[in-house]
Scaffold this motif. Structure first.
Motif, PDB file in Angstrom:
ATOM      1  N   PHE A  66      13.634  -3.649   5.318  1.00 34.67           N
ATOM      2  CA  PHE A  66      14.335  -2.393   5.565  1.00 34.67           C
ATOM      3  C   PHE A  66      13.798  -1.223   4.754  1.00 34.67           C
ATOM      4  O   PHE A  66      14.268  -0.097   4.897  1.00 34.67           O
ATOM      5  CB  PHE A  66      15.837  -2.549   5.313  1.00 34.67           C
ATOM      6  N   ALA A  67      12.824  -1.440   3.900  1.00 33.71           N
ATOM      7  CA  ALA A  67      12.262  -0.349   3.098  1.00 33.71           C
ATOM      8  C   ALA A  67      10.865  -0.737   2.643  1.00 33.71           C
ATOM      9  O   ALA A  67      10.423  -1.880   2.814  1.00 33.71           O
ATOM     10  CB  ALA A  67      13.154  -0.060   1.887  1.00 33.71           C
ATOM     11  N   SER A  68      10.177   0.225   2.056  1.00 34.12           N
ATOM     12  CA  SER A  68       8.881  -0.046   1.444  1.00 34.12           C
ATOM     13  C   SER A  68       8.704   0.887   0.259  1.00 34.12           C
ATOM     14  O   SER A  68       9.366   1.927   0.173  1.00 34.12           O
ATOM     15  CB  SER A  68       7.739   0.123   2.449  1.00 34.12           C
ATOM     16  N   GLU A  69       7.840   0.484  -0.647  1.00 34.72           N
ATOM     17  CA  GLU A  69       7.561   1.251  -1.853  1.00 34.72           C
ATOM     18  C   GLU A  69       6.066   1.301  -2.061  1.00 34.72           C
ATOM     19  O   GLU A  69       5.375   0.315  -1.801  1.00 34.72           O
ATOM     20  CB  GLU A  69       8.154   0.522  -3.071  1.00 34.72           C
ATOM     21  N   TRP A  70       5.586   2.435  -2.533  1.00 29.17           N
ATOM     22  CA  TRP A  70       4.178   2.529  -2.908  1.00 29.17           C
ATOM     23  C   TRP A  70       4.070   2.239  -4.390  1.00 29.17           C
ATOM     24  O   TRP A  70       4.811   2.799  -5.198  1.00 29.17           O
ATOM     25  CB  TRP A  70       3.626   3.916  -2.580  1.00 29.17           C
ATOM     26  N   ARG A  71       3.167   1.339  -4.738  1.00 34.18           N
ATOM     27  CA  ARG A  71       2.931   0.981  -6.136  1.00 34.18           C
ATOM     28  C   ARG A  71       1.473   1.224  -6.483  1.00 34.18           C
ATOM     29  O   ARG A  71       0.607   1.156  -5.629  1.00 34.18           O
ATOM     30  CB  ARG A  71       3.293  -0.483  -6.369  1.00 34.18           C
ATOM     31  N   ARG A  72       1.243   1.480  -7.741  1.00 35.61           N
ATOM     32  CA  ARG A  72      -0.124   1.704  -8.197  1.00 35.61           C
ATOM     33  C   ARG A  72      -0.690   0.418  -8.767  1.00 35.61           C
ATOM     34  O   ARG A  72      -0.041  -0.288  -9.525  1.00 35.61           O
ATOM     35  CB  ARG A  72      -0.146   2.794  -9.262  1.00 35.61           C
ATOM     36  N   GLY A  73      -1.914   0.136  -8.379  1.00 36.78           N
ATOM     37  CA  GLY A  73      -2.609  -1.038  -8.878  1.00 36.78           C
ATOM     38  C   GLY A  73      -3.957  -0.632  -9.448  1.00 36.78           C
ATOM     39  O   GLY A  73      -4.298   0.554  -9.520  1.00 36.78           O
ATOM     40  N   LYS A  74      -4.733  -1.596  -9.834  1.00 34.95           N
ATOM     41  CA  LYS A  74      -6.049  -1.329 -10.417  1.00 34.95           C
ATOM     42  C   LYS A  74      -6.996  -0.696  -9.406  1.00 34.95           C
ATOM     43  O   LYS A  74      -7.880   0.062  -9.761  1.00 34.95           O
ATOM     44  CB  LYS A  74      -6.659  -2.622 -10.949  1.00 34.95           C
ATOM     45  N   ARG A  75      -6.824  -1.024  -8.148  1.00 36.26           N
ATOM     46  CA  ARG A  75      -7.715  -0.519  -7.101  1.00 36.26           C
ATOM     47  C   ARG A  75      -7.055   0.555  -6.242  1.00 36.26           C
ATOM     48  O   ARG A  75      -7.387   0.717  -5.079  1.00 36.26           O
ATOM     49  CB  ARG A  75      -8.175  -1.670  -6.215  1.00 36.26           C
ATOM     50  N   GLY A  76      -6.098   1.257  -6.777  1.00 34.51           N
ATOM     51  CA  GLY A  76      -5.417   2.302  -6.028  1.00 34.51           C
ATOM     52  C   GLY A  76      -3.988   1.911  -5.688  1.00 34.51           C
ATOM     53  O   GLY A  76      -3.446   0.954  -6.229  1.00 34.51           O
ATOM     54  N   SER A  77      -3.402   2.638  -4.782  1.00 33.99           N
ATOM     55  CA  SER A  77      -2.012   2.402  -4.392  1.00 33.99           C
ATOM     56  C   SER A  77      -1.934   1.414  -3.232  1.00 33.99           C
ATOM     57  O   SER A  77      -2.846   1.316  -2.424  1.00 33.99           O
ATOM     58  CB  SER A  77      -1.360   3.717  -3.972  1.00 33.99           C
ATOM     59  N   TYR A  78      -0.827   0.711  -3.177  1.00 36.03           N
ATOM     60  CA  TYR A  78      -0.580  -0.219  -2.080  1.00 36.03           C
ATOM     61  C   TYR A  78       0.905  -0.215  -1.751  1.00 36.03           C
ATOM     62  O   TYR A  78       1.739   0.114  -2.582  1.00 36.03           O
ATOM     63  CB  TYR A  78      -1.064  -1.632  -2.424  1.00 36.03           C
ATOM     64  N   GLU A  79       1.201  -0.554  -0.508  1.00 37.25           N
ATOM     65  CA  GLU A  79       2.578  -0.551  -0.032  1.00 37.25           C
ATOM     66  C   GLU A  79       3.184  -1.947  -0.148  1.00 37.25           C
ATOM     67  O   GLU A  79       2.562  -2.933   0.228  1.00 37.25           O
ATOM     68  CB  GLU A  79       2.622  -0.083   1.422  1.00 37.25           C
ATOM     69  N   THR A  80       4.395  -2.007  -0.674  1.00 35.55           N
ATOM     70  CA  THR A  80       5.128  -3.261  -0.813  1.00 35.55           C
ATOM     71  C   THR A  80       6.336  -3.230   0.113  1.00 35.55           C
ATOM     72  O   THR A  80       7.105  -2.267   0.104  1.00 35.55           O
ATOM     73  CB  THR A  80       5.606  -3.449  -2.266  1.00 35.55           C
ATOM     74  N   ARG A  81       6.492  -4.273   0.904  1.00 34.19           N
ATOM     75  CA  ARG A  81       7.648  -4.374   1.805  1.00 34.19           C
ATOM     76  C   ARG A  81       8.866  -4.842   1.004  1.00 34.19           C
ATOM     77  O   ARG A  81       8.756  -5.735   0.171  1.00 34.19           O
ATOM     78  CB  ARG A  81       7.355  -5.355   2.929  1.00 34.19           C
TER      79      ARG A  81
END
Length: 179
Positions: free
Chosen positions: A140-155
């Motif tokens: 029902f949602a997603s979040e953008w997180r920062r990682g070593k290789r840039g940002s990624y979306e988490t469900r």
């Protein structure tokens, strides 16, 4: 027993808005489930730990205690191997889900992080996804997180629940009542 007393007994006093009602509560399944990504991670961990062990053996042949520094890498390799088998089920065992008539709550209680409660509004614009299966998931949602290789979306959602279709239907009902 009135609604306020029932809410107070379940530990939700002060967390719910006036008139907000709990529709469903559940927990994720705690069974070990391995996907292709988990197996690849475990294979990598095996090579990582194996190389560290090889390095420790070779370093110990030179004498002294220099080989001990390889134990850190060996333990990291073991951690990578064990995470899908022990870590993820542990996280799910310490997670609780609640759906009210306006929001979805995800509660966790972890040793180093402590208690954490996140709420996500369920509105008509919320993108709902049903991952049907046994167990299933409702995203029902997603979040953008920062990682070593840039940002990624988490469900974000109620993952690995037995009543995924029922919960999905409840959320669709909430969305319909919003319009």
């Amino acid at each position: 027993m009135n609604v306020e007393d029932k809410v107070a007994q379940t530990g939700w006093a002060g967390l719910l808005d006036p008139g907000e009602a709990i529709l469903w509560q559940g927990r994720p399944g705690t069974a070990i489930r391995l996907g292709i990504g988990d197996i690849a991670l475990m294979v990598f961990g095996t090579f990582f730990a194996g190389f560290a062990l090889f390095w420790m053996v070779m370093a110990s042949m030179a004498g002294g205690l220099f080989w001990v520094f390889g134990s850190i890498h060996f333990m990291v390799g073991l951690g990578i191997i064990c995470w899908p088998l022990l870590g993820r089920p542990y996280l799910r065992r310490h997670t609780w889900y609640t759906l009210t008539d306006t929001r979805a709550f995800i509660a966790t209680e972890l040793p180093l992080k402590g208690k954490q409660l996140k709420s996500y509004p369920i509105i008509s614009d919320s993108q709902l996804t049903l991952d049907d299966g046994t167990p299933g998931s409702v995203i029902f949602a997603s979040e953008w997180r920062r990682g070593k290789r840039g940002s990624y979306e988490t469900r974000i959602g109620f993952m690995q629940i037995d009543e995924a279709r029922k919960v999905y239907g409840l959320m669709r009902g909430i969305q319909r009542s919003e319009t």
